[in-house]
Design an enzyme around this catalytic site. Sequence first.
Site, PDB file in Angstrom:
ATOM      1  N   GLY A  82       3.865  -2.920 -59.052  1.00  0.00           N
ATOM      2  CA  GLY A  82       2.747  -2.144 -59.614  1.00  0.00           C
ATOM      3  C   GLY A  82       1.970  -2.926 -60.659  1.00  0.00           C
ATOM      4  NE  ARG A  96      12.978  -6.115 -60.251  1.00  0.00           N
ATOM      5  CZ  ARG A  96      12.541  -4.924 -59.914  1.00  0.00           C
ATOM      6  NH1 ARG A  96      13.254  -3.857 -60.225  1.00  0.00           N
ATOM      7  NH2 ARG A  96      11.394  -4.789 -59.292  1.00  0.00           N
ATOM      8  CE  LYS A  99       0.545   7.129 -48.956  1.00  0.00           C
ATOM      9  NZ  LYS A  99       0.782   7.761 -50.271  1.00  0.00           N
ATOM     10  N   GLY A 121       5.847  -5.100 -54.240  1.00  0.00           N
ATOM     11  CA  GLY A 121       7.300  -5.061 -54.045  1.00  0.00           C
ATOM     12  C   GLY A 121       7.700  -5.375 -52.616  1.00  0.00           C
TER      13      GLY A 121
HETATM   14  P1  ADP Z   1       3.623  -3.525 -51.354  1.00  0.00           P
HETATM   15  O1  ADP Z   1       4.887  -2.865 -51.870  1.00  0.00           O
HETATM   16  O2  ADP Z   1       3.809  -4.966 -51.053  1.00  0.00           O
HETATM   17  O3  ADP Z   1       2.436  -3.229 -52.237  1.00  0.00           O
HETATM   18  P2  ADP Z   1       3.072  -1.287 -49.605  1.00  0.00           P
HETATM   19  O4  ADP Z   1       4.090  -0.471 -50.331  1.00  0.00           O
HETATM   20  O5  ADP Z   1       1.648  -0.925 -49.762  1.00  0.00           O
HETATM   21  O6  ADP Z   1       3.293  -2.841 -49.926  1.00  0.00           O
HETATM   22  O7  ADP Z   1       3.334  -1.221 -48.031  1.00  0.00           O
HETATM   23  C1  ADP Z   1       4.574  -1.531 -47.466  1.00  0.00           C
HETATM   24  C2  ADP Z   1       4.934  -0.551 -46.367  1.00  0.00           C
HETATM   25  O8  ADP Z   1       3.884  -0.404 -45.433  1.00  0.00           O
HETATM   26  C3  ADP Z   1       6.132  -1.038 -45.607  1.00  0.00           C
HETATM   27  O9  ADP Z   1       7.192  -0.133 -45.787  1.00  0.00           O
HETATM   28  C4  ADP Z   1       5.659  -1.065 -44.144  1.00  0.00           C
HETATM   29  O10 ADP Z   1       6.624  -0.595 -43.234  1.00  0.00           O
HETATM   30  C5  ADP Z   1       4.465  -0.138 -44.169  1.00  0.00           C
HETATM   31  N1  ADP Z   1       3.539  -0.439 -43.076  1.00  0.00           N
HETATM   32  C6  ADP Z   1       2.858  -1.582 -42.842  1.00  0.00           C
HETATM   33  N2  ADP Z   1       2.149  -1.503 -41.696  1.00  0.00           N
HETATM   34  C7  ADP Z   1       2.381  -0.280 -41.185  1.00  0.00           C
HETATM   35  C8  ADP Z   1       1.945   0.411 -39.993  1.00  0.00           C
HETATM   36  N3  ADP Z   1       1.135  -0.172 -39.121  1.00  0.00           N
HETATM   37  N4  ADP Z   1       2.399   1.664 -39.799  1.00  0.00           N
HETATM   38  C9  ADP Z   1       3.228   2.251 -40.673  1.00  0.00           C
HETATM   39  N5  ADP Z   1       3.688   1.666 -41.799  1.00  0.00           N
HETATM   40  C10 ADP Z   1       3.268   0.408 -42.056  1.00  0.00           C
HETATM   41 MG    MG Z   2       5.590  -0.858 -51.755  1.00  0.00          MG
END
Ligand code: ADP
Ligand code: MG
Length: 392
Positions: free
Chosen positions: A373, A36, A198, A350
């Site tokens: 976010g 960053r 989620k 992230g």
């Molecule tokens: P981003 O930060 O890119 O928006 P998220 O925070 O929504 O992504 O999701 C990232 C997390 O989702 C990671 O820590 C990953 O381990 C978890 N994840 C992805 N697939 C699965 C799964 N099948 N079961 C449990 N956790 C998962």
């Molecule tokens: Mg995340």
Amino acid sequence: MAIKSFEELDLESRRTFVRVDFNVPLAGGKIEDDTRIRAALPTIQRCIERGARVVLASHLGRPNGKPSPKESLEPVGLRLAELLDRDVLLPDDCVGDGAKKVVFDLRDGDVCLLENLRFHPGEEANDDAFARALAVHAEVYVNDAFGAAHRAHASVVGVPKLIKEKGAGLLMFKELEFLGKLQDAPEKPFVAIIGGAKVSDKIGVLEELLKRVDALLVGGAMANTFLHARGYALGTSRIEADRAPLARSLMAKAEEAGVDLLLPTDVVVARSLDAKSGEVVPVTAVPADEMVLDIGPATLNGFRDRLLRAKTIFWNGPMGVFENEAFAAGTLGLARAVAEVSALSVVGGGDSAAAVAKSGVAARISHVSTGGGASLEFMEGRTLPGVAALEE
Ligand code: ADP
Ligand code: MG
């Protein structure tokens, strides 16, 4: 209204307040990752070249409105001085007489970094008096902290309200340019990939994407909820059962809109998140005592095929638990597929950005957003307060 680039502002000999995102991971006073800080260097260097008196401001961590030595920006200032190869003055507060003295003594091309904005409760509360105390430092306001643009905090919206001369730094400008392209008439076919933890985190993004994409590829734990809604038994997988109706309604909307919604057909399963290895099975055969932790090779191939025809790609959310090498193949393979396609490709989120960095193909992706976010809120079609504040 159009946002000005900081290149259009008169910076010479003027106190130029630059909101940066120096919220770096620290462990025992040591910077674990200076990405960053490096990301803000082009804007800072350009300000110096143009004879600005540079006043940098950032938050770090969550000190909850009180000074806390653990969350001091001092180590960041020292690292920045190394990277710039010049002195960076470090007043021990961001407002008040001490900070003001440092700022008003700056000469053309000098740089100071104010202490952590969140040492004051007024930053997150967007308190008027606090914004005014910060604005004392500024003749010109530049925002280069896209990652903080979705927060209506004093340094993000309060200060620019008080300053006439304002604009976006290079990083902010680039973010708005690329994410903006996905919003206004993206070249078709437009394919979005959504994964991660989620469904409930990303309802707004899913709804918005369904209005504009040709195909939606779903992976990660997010896909589990969709598969569950279709009636598959997924063992001990992470599922948001209470979101099954929402998943069903999204699938119905996709069908109505003629959007291809692709779910995994095979997956990698194991007993636990920290298992040493997994096994590939069809989604119809997940053992009752195992969980889905990655997409399988056939799914990756199918997703890749759909991507090869795309002209625009947006990706948010890993395809599996990529933090564990045993379940990283789907996410890293997908990163390579995105990099392979000659399309405008944008990655937001992230963890997704971290996964792309791990894949080693980040340079072949058009844009990897620095704002987790903020990039998601932008894709939801929401106006980011920090962006709106630059338009007034
Ligand atoms: P981003 O930060 O890119 O928006 P998220 O925070 O929504 O992504 O999701 C990232 C997390 O989702 C990671 O820590 C990953 O381990 C978890 N994840 C992805 N697939 C699965 C799964 N099948 N079961 C449990 N956790 C998962
Ligand atoms: Mg995340």
